[in-house]
Write a protein that holds these residues in place. Structure first.
Motif, PDB file in Angstrom:
ATOM      1  N   TYR A  91       0.814  -1.208   0.000  1.00  0.00           N
ATOM      2  CA  TYR A  91       0.000   0.000   0.000  1.00  0.00           C
ATOM      3  C   TYR A  91       0.850   1.262   0.000  1.00  0.00           C
ATOM      4  O   TYR A  91       1.977   1.270   0.467  1.00  0.00           O
ATOM      5  CB  TYR A  91      -0.913   0.023   1.228  1.00  0.00           C
ATOM      6  CG  TYR A  91      -1.769  -1.209   1.359  1.00  0.00           C
ATOM      7  CD1 TYR A  91      -2.728  -1.518   0.424  1.00  0.00           C
ATOM      8  CD2 TYR A  91      -1.611  -2.067   2.437  1.00  0.00           C
ATOM      9  CE1 TYR A  91      -3.511  -2.646   0.545  1.00  0.00           C
ATOM     10  CE2 TYR A  91      -2.383  -3.196   2.569  1.00  0.00           C
ATOM     11  CZ  TYR A  91      -3.343  -3.477   1.616  1.00  0.00           C
ATOM     12  OH  TYR A  91      -4.102  -4.597   1.734  1.00  0.00           O
ATOM     13  N   PRO A  93       0.257   5.760   0.636  1.00  0.00           N
ATOM     14  CA  PRO A  93      -0.723   6.702   1.188  1.00  0.00           C
ATOM     15  C   PRO A  93      -1.689   7.211   0.123  1.00  0.00           C
ATOM     16  O   PRO A  93      -1.324   7.416  -1.036  1.00  0.00           O
ATOM     17  CB  PRO A  93       0.144   7.840   1.728  1.00  0.00           C
ATOM     18  CG  PRO A  93       1.461   7.210   1.990  1.00  0.00           C
ATOM     19  CD  PRO A  93       1.622   6.146   0.944  1.00  0.00           C
ATOM     20  N   TYR A  94      -2.913   7.414   0.551  1.00  0.00           N
ATOM     21  CA  TYR A  94      -4.012   7.815  -0.319  1.00  0.00           C
ATOM     22  C   TYR A  94      -3.716   9.135  -1.023  1.00  0.00           C
ATOM     23  O   TYR A  94      -4.047   9.316  -2.181  1.00  0.00           O
ATOM     24  CB  TYR A  94      -5.268   7.931   0.544  1.00  0.00           C
ATOM     25  CG  TYR A  94      -6.523   8.305  -0.185  1.00  0.00           C
ATOM     26  CD1 TYR A  94      -7.276   7.337  -0.806  1.00  0.00           C
ATOM     27  CD2 TYR A  94      -6.958   9.621  -0.236  1.00  0.00           C
ATOM     28  CE1 TYR A  94      -8.443   7.659  -1.467  1.00  0.00           C
ATOM     29  CE2 TYR A  94      -8.124   9.958  -0.895  1.00  0.00           C
ATOM     30  CZ  TYR A  94      -8.863   8.975  -1.509  1.00  0.00           C
ATOM     31  OH  TYR A  94      -9.996   9.300  -2.173  1.00  0.00           O
ATOM     32  N   ASN A  95      -3.063  10.083  -0.319  1.00  0.00           N
ATOM     33  CA  ASN A  95      -2.857  11.412  -0.886  1.00  0.00           C
ATOM     34  C   ASN A  95      -1.756  11.456  -1.945  1.00  0.00           C
ATOM     35  O   ASN A  95      -1.602  12.453  -2.631  1.00  0.00           O
ATOM     36  CB  ASN A  95      -2.559  12.427   0.210  1.00  0.00           C
ATOM     37  CG  ASN A  95      -1.347  12.044   1.029  1.00  0.00           C
ATOM     38  OD1 ASN A  95      -0.745  10.995   0.830  1.00  0.00           O
ATOM     39  ND2 ASN A  95      -0.994  12.890   1.967  1.00  0.00           N
ATOM     40  N   GLY A 113      -6.657   5.321   4.873  1.00  0.00           N
ATOM     41  CA  GLY A 113      -5.674   6.255   4.364  1.00  0.00           C
ATOM     42  C   GLY A 113      -4.690   5.645   3.378  1.00  0.00           C
ATOM     43  O   GLY A 113      -3.777   6.316   2.928  1.00  0.00           O
ATOM     44  N   PHE A 114      -4.870   4.370   3.013  1.00  0.00           N
ATOM     45  CA  PHE A 114      -3.958   3.697   2.095  1.00  0.00           C
ATOM     46  C   PHE A 114      -4.721   3.060   0.947  1.00  0.00           C
ATOM     47  O   PHE A 114      -5.874   2.665   1.107  1.00  0.00           O
ATOM     48  CB  PHE A 114      -3.167   2.594   2.813  1.00  0.00           C
ATOM     49  CG  PHE A 114      -2.143   3.115   3.769  1.00  0.00           C
ATOM     50  CD1 PHE A 114      -0.871   3.437   3.339  1.00  0.00           C
ATOM     51  CD2 PHE A 114      -2.455   3.282   5.107  1.00  0.00           C
ATOM     52  CE1 PHE A 114       0.074   3.908   4.227  1.00  0.00           C
ATOM     53  CE2 PHE A 114      -1.517   3.748   5.999  1.00  0.00           C
ATOM     54  CZ  PHE A 114      -0.245   4.070   5.549  1.00  0.00           C
TER      55      PHE A 114
END
Length: 147
Positions: A91, A93-95, A113-114
């Motif tokens: 994974y 990070p989402y951002n 968040g991942f």
């Protein structure tokens, strides 16, 4: 001087057994852990490896972070030797992802968040050039009015 250089080659002591030191790196592994015993078993297995400087276990995320002068494949093999299912941390990070809901990127089992690290979710490097040229294009209604 040529003769002295030739003779000095016989007198120098060279070590043929040089080992290159591994670089300092951080290895993140996804491990299925349910209880304190699982966490302790994984942490002790990795902590006793040669070259390990720091071990951090996050049971809620099923994540083990190992820092040190180690080979990532050896760390993964050591974690698997405890009997746990393990893989490298898949994974990111989402951002950091431009398209987080692309198929194969969104994973409901991922920690909050991942998202999965897949090639379709990461933008093409030349994509920013297109947006800059579009700013001054005649097709853009919000383009610069100075021109």
């Amino acid at each position: 001087m040529g003769a002295l250089d030739y003779l000095s080659n016989f007198c120098t002591v060279t070590s043929t057994r040089r080992r290159k030191r591994k670089p300092l790196q951080t290895v993140e592994i996804k491990v299925k852990m349910d209880c304190d015993g699982c966490e302790r078993r994984v942490k002790n297995a990795v902590k006793n490896m040669k070259g390990v400087t720091n071990v951090e276990v996050r049971r809620k995320q099923h994540r083990v972070t190992v820092s040190g002068y180690v080979d990532p494949n050896k760390v993964l093999k050591r974690v698997k030797s405890t009997g746990k299912r393990a893989e490298f941390w898949p994974y990111i990070p989402y951002n950091l992802v431009q398209y987080p809901y692309v198929s194969q990127a969104y994973d409901k089992r991922a920690p909050s968040g991942f998202v999965r690290n897949v090639a379709q979710a990461v933008p093409v490097p030349n994509a920013s050039d297109e947006t800059i040229t579009y700013l001054f294009s005649d097709d853009n209604p919000n383009a610069c009015h100075v021109m």
